[in-house]
Design a protein around this motif. Structure first.
Motif, mmCIF file in Angstrom:
data_model
loop_
_atom_site.group_PDB
_atom_site.id
_atom_site.type_symbol
_atom_site.label_atom_id
_atom_site.label_comp_id
_atom_site.label_asym_id
_atom_site.label_seq_id
_atom_site.Cartn_x
_atom_site.Cartn_y
_atom_site.Cartn_z
ATOM 1 N N ARG A 341 5.331 2.436 -0.217
ATOM 2 C CA ARG A 341 4.557 2.706 -1.422
ATOM 3 C C ARG A 341 3.208 2.002 -1.401
ATOM 4 N NH1 ARG A 341 8.303 0.253 -4.580
ATOM 5 N NH2 ARG A 341 7.783 -1.331 -3.072
ATOM 6 N N PRO A 343 0.467 1.243 -3.942
ATOM 7 C CA PRO A 343 0.306 1.377 -5.394
ATOM 8 C C PRO A 343 -1.127 1.684 -5.803
ATOM 9 C CG PRO A 343 0.481 -0.926 -4.788
ATOM 10 C CD PRO A 343 0.663 -0.144 -3.521
ATOM 11 N N ASP A 349 -0.305 -4.511 -8.777
ATOM 12 C CA ASP A 349 1.041 -4.213 -8.280
ATOM 13 C C ASP A 349 1.198 -4.467 -6.787
ATOM 14 O OD1 ASP A 349 1.992 -3.296 -10.747
ATOM 15 O OD2 ASP A 349 1.027 -1.359 -10.436
ATOM 16 N N GLY A 350 0.061 -4.579 -6.100
ATOM 17 C CA GLY A 350 0.146 -4.612 -4.643
ATOM 18 C C GLY A 350 0.349 -5.994 -4.055
ATOM 19 N N ASN B 230 2.866 -13.194 -10.071
ATOM 20 C CA ASN B 230 2.546 -11.808 -10.410
ATOM 21 C C ASN B 230 3.845 -11.023 -10.510
ATOM 22 O OD1 ASN B 230 1.691 -9.210 -10.698
ATOM 23 N ND2 ASN B 230 0.164 -9.286 -9.071
ATOM 24 N N ALA B 232 4.540 -8.240 -11.897
ATOM 25 C CA ALA B 232 4.439 -6.795 -11.666
ATOM 26 C C ALA B 232 4.500 -6.497 -10.168
ATOM 27 C CB ALA B 232 3.136 -6.258 -12.259
ATOM 28 N N ALA B 233 3.756 -7.273 -9.376
ATOM 29 C CA ALA B 233 3.764 -7.038 -7.937
ATOM 30 C C ALA B 233 5.122 -7.393 -7.349
ATOM 31 C CB ALA B 233 2.663 -7.856 -7.264
ATOM 32 N N ALA B 234 5.757 -8.446 -7.879
ATOM 33 C CA ALA B 234 7.076 -8.823 -7.381
ATOM 34 C C ALA B 234 8.072 -7.695 -7.623
ATOM 35 C CB ALA B 234 7.544 -10.114 -8.068
ATOM 36 N N HIS B 236 7.385 -4.532 -8.039
ATOM 37 C CA HIS B 236 7.027 -3.406 -7.171
ATOM 38 C C HIS B 236 7.542 -3.632 -5.758
ATOM 39 C CE1 HIS B 236 4.366 -0.873 -4.676
ATOM 40 N NE2 HIS B 236 4.424 -0.056 -5.703
#
Lengths: 504, 355
Positions: A341, A343, A349-350, B230, B232-234, B236
């Motif tokens: 993925r 992002p 998110d990356g 982070n 959100a990144a974790a 993801h």
């Protein structure tokens, strides 16, 4: 250009440590002119504009704003001074308060703090006037958090115009827009320039630069390497000027698609707002195939990407990867099934910005015995992996042990590419993979995606840049209002109409 | 004109220098009220140093005071690294202490080799449960853990008072609200004869070492840092954020529980409702001074303990109120917060630049 000058930047220089971001850059802007500022990432475009807007203090040089034909030196390093001189800037990352309405965002900062009564009607009348004249339309009473990216951008521009901007700076305004939206934006800009507004826009896209600007200035490595009247310019010459060499063209070999690697059957996501929903989405991506999802931002792309990356649990339907149904889709399950993925928001998110480059490269495979043994990290292996991937994917920065946030946007994307491609995924979800990247880096992303396709992976490319989809995708599906429709044509106009929801 | 610009990466000198400087500035600032109180500032500070380093006994008292602070400091540091705001170490400390006396004061009659580990493990488990509940409320229902952990401190303290008047009350205690004493073989052995410093300190130092190692070298520590820095990144990247937070909560609460165990089974021998003079809250200052690093927690705890013990000695010698210690502790927190700002941002002089 016969119209009078409104702005001149005189030999502006700015260094960051040992990096020279701008070296004696001079630029003139005339009344009613659209000036395109071109250059690769890191060429110094944004730095230059940030000095103009007072966000950065130049190391040397000055700025003059012309008042009735007379140059007035601009107080440097003060955004307030720039605002007062009629300079407005719309950044790539919008600076809007999401919980306030568009109208409140527009008037924010221009009202006295302790006013007894807010004159909303006057604000509304003025904004309405600007909307009528420029053709920029945005719903004013909706909280900005509910608006699409395109609408937010219009709010940003309205905000600048509301503050009586005479000079408008747009940092990559079309990065997030459809062709039609972009064309409409430039139409609006045209209307505004006829009213006397002067515009500087930063862009990577040669097509729109050639179509809509009057003059072009090119930066490379912080130096202005060229300036020309758009009517005399040609695409190849500008590209060569930007990168210092002829740009490589990504060649897409025709390929016979293999077995399906991703199948969505009647996948539905119900969300409060339509832009986060997906209605009975059916989709198949085959091996050796790039499937492009074209659409205006906020038509369900984030829901689609959320489902495939495992972040969003669909309310109905089934997902299978490589013929196996994913019973409980979550990020771990999708990674395990062989989905790589990329992002949309690589910063958010990356990567974990404060963790090292090497750590970010293994963050998706913490259970891999190469990365850990008995719950302890194998630090040598992580460092070696970081070193090897940095080399093969050309991730440039202060080193693999330094925090990932110190990398530039393009290098962060390379880090993510390295992490994803190194696992030889069966399916690659690439959501806006080239947004904000310069031509060189974007071409690299395209090459990597095509290489994965050649290897036998399926690629689902979600992009709002139709040129990118036309260049890379074997099949094109348009997403509108949470619904997917495959299109057989490769005609820009026709696809554009589908993206706008018009029945063809 | 001065402008504020972010620094690229705080240098090593800054990360180490800011807490040290903050501590020194806080001590220096304390001279002002000292002088107002009419004390000879130099003599007062001399007495403070003497009260910590003047004798083996003085030093051992400082170490005794530092022991619970290392535990609560670690509890705060680990939780804060994961952005889990555990303000409830005070309550978890009492839960650990309560578990220690519930088992150790006669309920289980076993030899020390069994009883001591049992007290330690169950005390830690009680503290862990005390943090697990608000964390589940956070991950399930979105209840802000700052509010829940903070308020639970008072709930737990009142519960302790109730128990000390009821089930846990010492029948031989002449009516005082205190628990029965822990059996002799259940006590943590002292380290030096005739001094109060006890093996709780050893457990605290081992805990700090393990925490430091796990944070940097284990997958658990990797997940903790990723979630904290982070989420959100974790998420993801396939890290189970809620599960990680829960594991951090258990460890953090457990460490706070150990502070209570160590105070009861190492020092006091029985439980009263004034067991802790706010070790849980001071642990937050310790963690902040330490820059949330477990190794730093040990140093910061020794510093804060020195301030407390030194101020006690000073107040005995020259009659200045020992509340001065609280002043130094609060000012060092303010200084480290201000210092942290300067570590992350730099001030740049700006003005017109000549062309």
């Amino acid at each position: 250009m016969t119209s009078p000058r409104v702005l001149s930047l005189n030999a502006l220089s700015k260094r960051f440590g040992s990096v020279v971001a701008n070296d004696a850059v001079s630029l003139d802007l005339h009344r009613g002119e659209v000036l395109a500022l071109l250059g690769e990432n890191g060429a110094g475009k944004t730095t230059l504009m940030n000095m103009l807007f007072g966000h950065y203090m130049p190391d040397s040089g000055g700025i003059d704003v012309y008042e009735n034909g007379q140059p007035q030196p601009l107080t440097l390093g003060h955004p307030q001074a720039a605002l007062a001189a009629g300079i407005g800037m719309v950044h790539q990352h919008f600076a809007l308060a999401e919980n306030l309405t568009a109208l409140d965002n527009i008037s924010l900062g221009s009202e006295p703090l302790f006013a007894l009564r807010r004159s909303r009607d006057r604000v509304r009348a003025k904004v309405q006037g600007i909307m009528d004249r420029s053709g920029l339309n945005a719903p004013l009473n909706v909280p900005v958090g509910h608006l699409s990216v395109g609408e937010r951008q219009r709010v940003e521009i309205l905000k600048a115009l509301y503050h009586d901007a005479r000079i408008l700076v747009l940092d990559e305004p079309t990065a997030v827009l459809t062709p039609q939206e972009a064309d409409a934006l430039f139409d609006n800009i045209g209307a505004m320039t006829r009213d006397g507004l002067s515009v500087i826009f930063i862009s990577h896209k040669l097509r729109e630069v050639l179509a809509f600007s009057h003059r072009i200035a090119v930066l490379r490595h912080g130096v202005k390497v060229g300036e020309m009247v758009t009517a005399d310019a040609d695409e190849r010459a500008i590209a060569r000027m930007m990168v210092g060499a002829d740009t490589p063209v990504t060649a897409r070999e025709p390929m016979r698609p293999g077995a399906p690697v991703l199948t969505l059957a009647d996948v539905t996501v119900t969300a409060r707002s339509a832009r986060d929903s997906l209605q009975n989405a059916n989709l198949t991506v085959h091996a050796h195939e790039v499937l492009g999802i074209a659409g205006v931002s906020g038509n369900g792309q984030s829901a689609l990407a959320g489902v495939i990356s495992g972040l969003l649990r669909p309310t109905g339907g089934s997902i299978s990867v490589d013929g196996r149904t994913i019973a409980h889709p979550d990020p771990l399950a999708m990674i395990g099934a062989g989905v790589g993925r990329i992002p949309e928001d690589r910063h958010h998110d990356g990567i974990v910005g404060s963790m090292s480059v090497a750590e970010n490269m293994v963050i998706e495979r913490l259970d891999d015995p190469q990365v850990q043994r008995h719950g302890l990290l194998n630090r040598d292996a992580i460092a070696q992996n970081g070193q090897a991937l940095s080399q093969s994917y050309d991730v440039r920065g202060p080193g693999i042990e330094s925090p990932a946030r110190l990398l530039s946007g393009g290098n962060i994307q390379k880090l993510i590419l390295a992490r994803v491609f190194e696992q030889s995924p069966r399916l690659i979800l690439a959501n806006q993979p080239t947004r904000g990247l310069d031509m060189g880096a974007a071409a690299e992303v395209g090459r990597r995606l095509l290489a994965a396709r050649a290897r036998g992976a399926g690629v689902l490319l979600i992009s709002e840049d139709l040129d990118e989809i036309l260049g890379l995708a074997d099949r094109i599906v348009v997403i509108h209002d949470g619904k997917l429709v495959e299109v057989a044509t490769r005609d820009r106009e026709e696809i554009g109409l589908k993206m706008a929801g018009e029945p063809a | 004109m001065i402008r504020i610009e972010p620094r690229n990466a705080p240098t090593r000198l800054l990360t180490l220098g800011v807490p040290v400087l903050s501590a020194l500035v806080a001590l220096a600032l304390a001279a002002v009220p000292l002088a107002f109180a009419g004390a000879d500032v130099a003599a007062a500070y001399g007495e403070m140093v003497n009260g910590v380093f003047g004798s083996v006994f003085a030093f051992s008292e400082m170490l005794t005071r530092a022991t619970p602070l290392i535990f609560t400091g670690l509890a705060a540091a680990l939780a804060f690294r994961a952005r889990l705001w555990n303000i409830g170490a005070e309550g978890q400390l009492y839960l650990g202490a309560m578990a220690a006396v519930a088992i150790g004061a006669g309920a289980v009659d076993a030899p020390g080799i069994v009883l001591v580990p049992l007290i330690v493990v169950l005390g830690a488990a009680a503290g862990a449960a005390g943090m697990a509940v608000p964390t589940l409320l956070k991950t399930r229902f979105g209840a802000d853990e700052v509010v829940t952990t903070l308020l639970l401190n008072f709930v737990i303290l009142i519960f302790v008072q109730m128990m000390l008047e009821g089930a846990l009350k010492d029948p031989m205690g002449l009516g005082w609200p205190q628990s029965a004493p822990i059996l002799d073989q259940g006590m943590l052995p002292t380290l030096i004869e005739r001094m109060r410093v006890h093996s709780g300190l050893v457990i605290a130092l081992i805990a700090a070492g393990v925490a430091q190692f796990m944070l940097a070298r284990s997958v658990w520590g990797f997940r903790l840092r990723a979630v904290g820095e982070n989420a959100a990144a974790a998420r993801h990247a396939g890290i189970r954020v809620n599960r990680t937070l829960f594991s951090v909560a258990v460890v953090s609460g457990g460490l706070a529980g150990l502070a209570g165990v160590s105070e009861v089974a190492g020092l006091k021998g029985y439980l009263t409702a004034d067991l802790s003079p706010g070790f849980g809250y001071t642990g937050i200052v310790v963690a902040m001074l330490a820059g949330l690093s477990p190794a730093g927690v040990v140093i910061a705890a020794l510093f804060i303990a020195s301030v407390f013990v030194g101020a006690d000695s000073m107040s005995r010698a020259i009659g200045v109120s020992s509340y001065l210690a609280d002043l130094v502790v609060s000012m060092s927190l303010l200084c480290v917060l201000i210092g942290g700002f300067f570590a992350r941002f730099k001030l740049v002089r700006s003005g017109r630049v000549a062309a």
